[in-house]
Design an enzyme around this catalytic site. Structure first.
Site, PDB file in Angstrom:
ATOM      1  N   GLU A 183      29.808  30.184  39.889  1.00  0.00           N
ATOM      2  CA  GLU A 183      28.679  29.445  39.317  1.00  0.00           C
ATOM      3  C   GLU A 183      28.480  28.077  39.971  1.00  0.00           C
ATOM      4  O   GLU A 183      27.370  27.548  39.976  1.00  0.00           O
ATOM      5  CB  GLU A 183      28.822  29.330  37.794  1.00  0.00           C
ATOM      6  CG  GLU A 183      30.197  28.927  37.271  1.00  0.00           C
ATOM      7  CD  GLU A 183      31.163  30.104  37.085  1.00  0.00           C
ATOM      8  OE1 GLU A 183      31.351  30.881  38.026  1.00  0.00           O
ATOM      9  OE2 GLU A 183      31.743  30.211  35.989  1.00  0.00           O
ATOM     10  N   GLY A 233      39.413  35.726  43.797  1.00  0.00           N
ATOM     11  CA  GLY A 233      39.506  34.578  42.897  1.00  0.00           C
ATOM     12  C   GLY A 233      40.932  34.411  42.421  1.00  0.00           C
ATOM     13  O   GLY A 233      41.876  34.850  43.085  1.00  0.00           O
ATOM     14  N   THR A 237      41.997  35.514  36.305  1.00  0.00           N
ATOM     15  CA  THR A 237      40.743  36.291  36.245  1.00  0.00           C
ATOM     16  C   THR A 237      40.967  37.696  36.806  1.00  0.00           C
ATOM     17  O   THR A 237      40.440  38.679  36.265  1.00  0.00           O
ATOM     18  CB  THR A 237      39.632  35.591  37.054  1.00  0.00           C
ATOM     19  OG1 THR A 237      39.646  34.205  36.774  1.00  0.00           O
ATOM     20  CG2 THR A 237      38.276  36.160  36.736  1.00  0.00           C
ATOM     21  N   GLY A 238      41.760  37.779  37.870  1.00  0.00           N
ATOM     22  CA  GLY A 238      42.042  39.085  38.477  1.00  0.00           C
ATOM     23  C   GLY A 238      42.659  40.047  37.480  1.00  0.00           C
ATOM     24  O   GLY A 238      42.303  41.230  37.432  1.00  0.00           O
ATOM     25  N   GLU A 255      41.533  40.245  45.689  1.00  0.00           N
ATOM     26  CA  GLU A 255      42.048  39.239  46.642  1.00  0.00           C
ATOM     27  C   GLU A 255      42.330  37.998  45.829  1.00  0.00           C
ATOM     28  O   GLU A 255      41.405  37.255  45.472  1.00  0.00           O
ATOM     29  CB  GLU A 255      40.989  38.927  47.710  1.00  0.00           C
ATOM     30  CG  GLU A 255      40.711  40.053  48.667  1.00  0.00           C
ATOM     31  CD  GLU A 255      41.829  40.273  49.666  1.00  0.00           C
ATOM     32  OE1 GLU A 255      42.691  39.390  49.820  1.00  0.00           O
ATOM     33  OE2 GLU A 255      41.841  41.351  50.271  1.00  0.00           O
ATOM     34  N   CYS A 289      43.035  29.933  50.097  1.00  0.00           N
ATOM     35  CA  CYS A 289      44.000  30.804  49.403  1.00  0.00           C
ATOM     36  C   CYS A 289      45.282  30.950  50.196  1.00  0.00           C
ATOM     37  O   CYS A 289      46.348  31.139  49.630  1.00  0.00           O
ATOM     38  CB  CYS A 289      43.371  32.161  49.148  1.00  0.00           C
ATOM     39  SG  CYS A 289      42.642  32.867  50.621  1.00  0.00           S
ATOM     40  N   GLU A 389      49.959  28.362  41.893  1.00  0.00           N
ATOM     41  CA  GLU A 389      48.910  27.961  42.833  1.00  0.00           C
ATOM     42  C   GLU A 389      48.087  26.823  42.232  1.00  0.00           C
ATOM     43  O   GLU A 389      47.152  27.058  41.483  1.00  0.00           O
ATOM     44  CB  GLU A 389      48.008  29.157  43.147  1.00  0.00           C
ATOM     45  CG  GLU A 389      47.063  28.856  44.288  1.00  0.00           C
ATOM     46  CD  GLU A 389      45.953  29.874  44.425  1.00  0.00           C
ATOM     47  OE1 GLU A 389      45.402  30.298  43.391  1.00  0.00           O
ATOM     48  OE2 GLU A 389      45.623  30.223  45.567  1.00  0.00           O
TER      49      GLU A 389
END
Ligand code: NAD
Length: 497
Positions: A183, A233, A237-238, A255, A289, A389
């Site tokens: 977004e 992402g 969320t994954g 990913e 990433c 992360e």
């Protein structure tokens, strides 16, 4: 710096630019100074459902899937040509949305163009294979078919690059898709859809929805008419996407993040390793990433190496996308900057030593979301700042004495995206690169990747691969066709009179 765009019909559904069915909009701001970049439509769930329905109709009509693969490949070459012509416009839009330096956005554009050319080239190269059935009356072959409707969800750090890694192979394989960019950074995805539209991609093959993950993105993982969801992402969320997708048993490609070791042995080229350690951790403000956020350096050179790293990090100039003196940009949002600040503070509280950074810059940075390049030494793998992360310009330092310790530290993470080993000993390079459980390993380098080579993660860094021939296979289903050219009665169930 501000460039205003006021056309808010920015959803693309069934070949038409639309506004949100709810009438809502979202203002996109530049993270370097908080200025307005543009106002875009904020889709509702119903818009995503309409986009999925359009993609389904387009796929089931075979309007794109039945085009010869070579023709689909030619289309991708035309996309690459259009992107080359409009490179400046795209790079400026990416720089404004993300706050990254223009030169970095231009570099991304080169990679994006290469990606379209690569998938254009291999679109018709792997049609399938004959299988020896051991019987001359049988023709047995494996063919590859498009998977169907693809849902694509992308992050804000490389908005168009991550979209390109999905769009190019999906179109090469003959699929339809619905894409939802992050977004915060929608503009280059709007622009690429404009390119596809201008080049005459049939209506419904490409669809774009913009907005919030939970409202607009979620149907892409739960809807029964989506055959594949490809997500780039964060891990949290994954997981949600994988759980949601499991209900309809759709194919899932993930990913996710990384916490990537950059291992420096004492016999490495010191200057090259040092220079690349800066690049590994601070390129694009560390919002990569595969960033080398975990420096793991041999104890005999650690003090000198880290002193030099700190000295060089202190000289890095932060600034906005068009500031020619800037060497690195801001984080993407105030919320994200708070997250990075919290990780660093927790690391210090846990015993790490702050060597440089750990602040938001000077008065000239106040309007943006800057975070100074930061080095923490005396780190250990029990610290959240080392293993989670944080995603920012933060390098943590750990030391090792033996090769075994280096490998153990390099693998001491739930992630497995990328890593590097610096040494002048070919034996060490070979052994360590084979024993590190990460999807990409660099030897005496950091960051390069090739569209021809697979990209993706071991362990919690993801499922599946993008790029390379496997990146095309993600978007295809294998089908075995077994043809008996001499049909005969088998007699298995003999006829009984
Ligand atoms: P994020 O997970 O917060 O968001 C990514 C996307 O998911 C956004 O478009 C967001 O709107 C959407 N989303 C959020 N909740 C959703 C839901 N419930 N259902 C569907 N969609 C939802 O990630 P981010 O902060 O935008 O990006 C940074 C992350 O991306 C980092 O973890 C980074 O490592 C990772 N990343 C990985 C790669 C790779 O190649 N492995 C590349 C780039 C970025």
């Amino acid at each position: 710096m501000t460039e205003q765009r006021h056309d808010t019909a920015t959803l693309y559904i069934d070949g038409k630019w639309e506004s949100s069915s709810s009438g809502e909009t979202r203002t996109v701001i530049c993270p370097a100074d908080g200025s307005t970049v543009g106002v875009v439509s904020e889709a509702a769930t119903a818009d995503t459902e309409a986009a999925i329905a359009a993609a389904r109709r387009a796929f089931d009509s075979r309007v794109w899937a039945d085009r010869p693969a070579a023709e689909r490949g030619d289309f991708l070459f035309r996309v690459a040509d259009a992107l080359t012509e409009r490179k400046d416009e795209f790079a400026r839009a990416e720089a404004l949305d993300t706050g990254k330096r223009l030169v970095e956005a231009e570099g991304d554009m080169d990679d994006i163009i290469s990606c379209f050319r690569y998938f254009g080239k291999i679109a018709d190269q792997h049609p399938g294979r004959l299988v020896d059935a051991g019987d001359d009356s049988v023709i047995s072959r494996v063919v590859y078919e498009p998977i169907g409707v693809c849902g694509m969800i992308t992050p804000w750090n490389f908005p168009l690059l991550q979209a390109a890694w999905k769009i190019a192979p999906a179109l090469a394989a003959g699929n339809s898709f619905v894409i939802k960019p992050a977004e915060l950074t929608p503009h280059t995805t709007i622009l690429i859809i404009d390119v596809l539209d201008q080049l005459g991609l049939p209506a419904g093959v490409a669809n774009l929805v913009l907005g919030d993950g939970g409202t607009v993105g979620a149907p892409l993982s739960s809807h029964p008419d989506v055959d594949l969801v490809s997500f780039t992402g964060g891990l949290v969320t994954g997981r949600k996407i994988a759980e949601s997708a499991s209900r309809t048993i759709k194919k899932v490609a993930l990913e996710l993040g990384g916490k990537n070791p950059n291992i420096v042995f004492a016999d490495a080229d010191f200057d090259a390793a040092l220079d690349n350690a800066l690049n590994a951790g601070f390129l694009d403000s560390g919002l990569v990433c595969s960033a080398g956020a975990r420096l793991i350096v041999q104890d005999t050179i650690a003090e000198k190496f880290v002193d030099e790293l700190v000295r060089r990090a202190e000289g890095i100039v932060m600034g906005g996308p068009f500031d020619e003196k800037a060497e690195t940009g801001p984080l993407v949002s105030a919320e994200h900057r708070d997250k990075v600040t919290d990780y660093v503070n927790r690391g210090i509280a846990a015993g790490a030593r702050l060597r440089t950074g750990g602040h938001w810059g000077g008065p000239e940075h106040e309007k943006g979301f800057f975070y100074a390049p930061t080095v923490l030494d005396r780190c250990a793998s029990g610290m959240a700042v080392v293993v989670e992360e944080g995603f920012g310009p933060v390098i943590t330092v750990e030391t090792f004495s033996t090769e075994e310790e280096a490998v153990a530290l390099g693998n001491d993470t739930e992630y497995g995206l990328a890593g590097a080993v610096w040494t002048s000993d070919a034996g060490i390079a070979n052994r360590v690169s084979r024993r590190l459980r990460h999807g990409t390993i660099w030897i005496n380098d950091f960051h390069p990747y090739l569209p021809q080579a697979e990209w993706g993660g071991f362990k919690m860094s993801g499922v599946g691969r993008e790029l390379g021939p496997t990146g095309l296979e993600e978007y295809r289903e294998a089908k075995h066709i077994y043809q008996n050219t001499e049909p005969a009665v088998s007699g298995w169930f003999p006829e009984k009179h």
